[in-house]
Design a protein around this motif. Structure first.
Motif, short mmCIF file in Angstrom:
data_model
loop_
_atom_site.label_atom_id
_atom_site.label_comp_id
_atom_site.label_asym_id
_atom_site.label_seq_id
_atom_site.Cartn_x
_atom_site.Cartn_y
_atom_site.Cartn_z
N ALA A 98 -10.86 18.78 9.81
CA ALA A 98 -9.74 18.86 9.81
C ALA A 98 -8.31 17.35 11.04
N LEU A 99 -9.09 16.72 11.32
CA LEU A 99 -8.11 15.61 11.97
C LEU A 99 -7.52 14.04 10.27
N LEU A 100 -8.75 14.97 10.04
CA LEU A 100 -8.79 13.97 8.61
C LEU A 100 -7.47 14.42 7.88
N ALA A 101 -7.31 16.11 7.73
CA ALA A 101 -7.18 16.46 6.31
C ALA A 101 -5.65 16.32 6.09
N GLY A 102 -4.71 16.32 7.59
CA GLY A 102 -3.10 16.56 7.74
C GLY A 102 -3.23 14.93 6.89
N LEU A 103 -3.74 13.89 7.15
CA LEU A 103 -3.41 12.29 7.00
C LEU A 103 -3.72 12.06 5.77
N GLY A 104 -5.28 12.97 5.49
CA GLY A 104 -5.29 13.21 3.59
C GLY A 104 -4.14 13.40 2.37
N GLY A 105 -3.34 14.66 2.90
CA GLY A 105 -2.10 14.97 2.89
C GLY A 105 -0.84 14.23 2.61
N VAL A 106 -1.57 13.83 3.67
CA VAL A 106 -0.08 12.31 3.32
C VAL A 106 -0.30 11.26 2.51
N VAL A 107 -1.55 11.37 2.28
CA VAL A 107 -1.91 10.02 1.24
C VAL A 107 -1.79 10.64 -0.20
N TRP A 108 -1.67 12.08 -0.35
CA TRP A 108 -2.11 12.70 -1.27
C TRP A 108 -0.29 12.75 -1.43
N ALA A 109 0.74 13.08 -1.13
CA ALA A 109 1.78 13.41 -1.39
C ALA A 109 2.55 11.50 -1.27
N SER A 110 2.19 10.94 -0.91
CA SER A 110 2.69 9.79 -0.55
C SER A 110 2.68 8.14 -0.82
N GLY A 111 1.08 8.14 -1.36
CA GLY A 111 0.78 7.23 -2.10
C GLY A 111 0.16 6.01 -1.10
N LEU A 112 0.71 6.07 0.51
CA LEU A 112 0.39 5.83 1.29
C LEU A 112 -0.92 5.09 1.59
N PRO A 113 -1.04 4.09 2.17
CA PRO A 113 -2.61 4.67 2.53
C PRO A 113 -3.22 5.43 3.90
N SER A 117 -8.82 -7.97 7.72
CA SER A 117 -9.17 -9.69 7.72
C SER A 117 -9.72 -9.58 6.79
N LEU A 118 -9.91 -8.99 5.73
CA LEU A 118 -10.80 -9.07 4.54
C LEU A 118 -9.89 -8.83 3.44
N GLY A 119 -8.76 -8.67 3.60
CA GLY A 119 -7.49 -8.42 2.45
C GLY A 119 -7.11 -7.15 1.66
N ILE A 120 -7.94 -6.26 2.63
CA ILE A 120 -7.86 -4.67 1.71
C ILE A 120 -7.04 -3.72 2.67
N LEU A 121 -6.18 -4.37 3.31
CA LEU A 121 -4.92 -3.53 3.89
C LEU A 121 -4.69 -5.21 4.61
N SER A 122 -3.95 -5.82 3.98
CA SER A 122 -3.76 -7.18 4.75
C SER A 122 -2.41 -7.31 5.05
N GLU A 181 0.93 -2.61 5.68
CA GLU A 181 -0.24 -1.75 5.86
C GLU A 181 -0.31 -1.62 7.36
N GLY A 182 -0.35 -2.83 8.41
CA GLY A 182 -0.88 -2.52 9.80
C GLY A 182 0.17 -1.30 9.93
N ALA A 183 1.06 -1.71 9.73
CA ALA A 183 1.68 -0.60 10.64
C ALA A 183 1.59 0.63 9.78
N ILE A 184 1.14 0.95 8.46
CA ILE A 184 1.04 2.52 8.81
C ILE A 184 -0.65 2.66 9.29
N ILE A 185 -0.91 1.40 9.04
CA ILE A 185 -3.14 1.80 9.67
C ILE A 185 -1.97 2.06 11.71
N VAL A 186 -1.74 1.86 11.84
CA VAL A 186 -1.21 1.98 13.94
C VAL A 186 0.22 2.75 13.51
N LEU A 187 0.60 3.65 12.61
CA LEU A 187 1.39 4.94 12.06
C LEU A 187 -0.12 6.33 12.36
N ALA A 188 -1.35 5.75 10.99
CA ALA A 188 -2.30 6.81 11.33
C ALA A 188 -2.59 6.59 11.89
#
Length: 163
Positions: free
Chosen positions: A19-34, A132-137, A141-148
């Protein structure tokens, strides 16, 4: 075979983690953002299985991931530049060495930062590798990680209020 009480608790914890990840999964689906990335899974697991544990404390979760993002961005942009783990770099190449060094430096910086600020949260070391491995670099994308991470924390706090 676990007893009925244990099985019920396992299912409750599994449902909470999902359930914790479901809401963020919806954000990914709606926005296409990681808004879902690998280190959120271990954080959701900690929230579901040890919600009162020290690594589930809000300050540690947000602080650890934020330090991981910052350290990952610094290491990646200073060492690896435009190389990404997803690109075929080949063995023994300068590109693969730069990525390896970037990851090592980022984990070291993240560890020192978390120890210095008492924000230890093990999944943050996965976050720093993702960056650091360039996946979300990119900084975005760093701001999205913190927001997520903050959104996951808010969901966790809301779920704790449910019976």
């Amino acid at each position: 075979m676990p007893d009925r009480h244990t099985l019920r608790e396992w299912l409750r914890q599994a449902g909470r983690a999902g359930a914790l990840l479901a809401g963020l999964g919806g954000v990914v689906w709606a926005s296409g953002l990681p808004f879902v990335f690998p280190s959120l899974g271990p954080t959701a697991y900690l929230f579901a299985t040890d919600p009162d544990g020290p690594e589930s404390a809000p300050r540690r979760v947000v602080g650890g991931h934020a330090l991981g993002v910052a350290a990952g961005l610094v290491a990646y942009h200073l060492v690896a530049g435009d190389v990404t783990l997803t690109a075929a770099t080949g063995p023994g190449t300068l590109a693969s060495l730069r990525l390896a060094v970037s990851g090592v430096v980022a984990v070291g910086l993240t560890t020192v930062g978390m120890l210095a600020t008492d924000t230890g949260h093990a999944p943050a070391c996965a976050t720093t590798l993702i960056v650091s491995l360039g996946i979300l670099s990119s900084p975005l994308e760093g701001a999205i990680i913190v927001l997520a991470v903050v959104a996951l924390l808010v969901e966790h706090e809301l779920l704790l209020r449910l019976p």
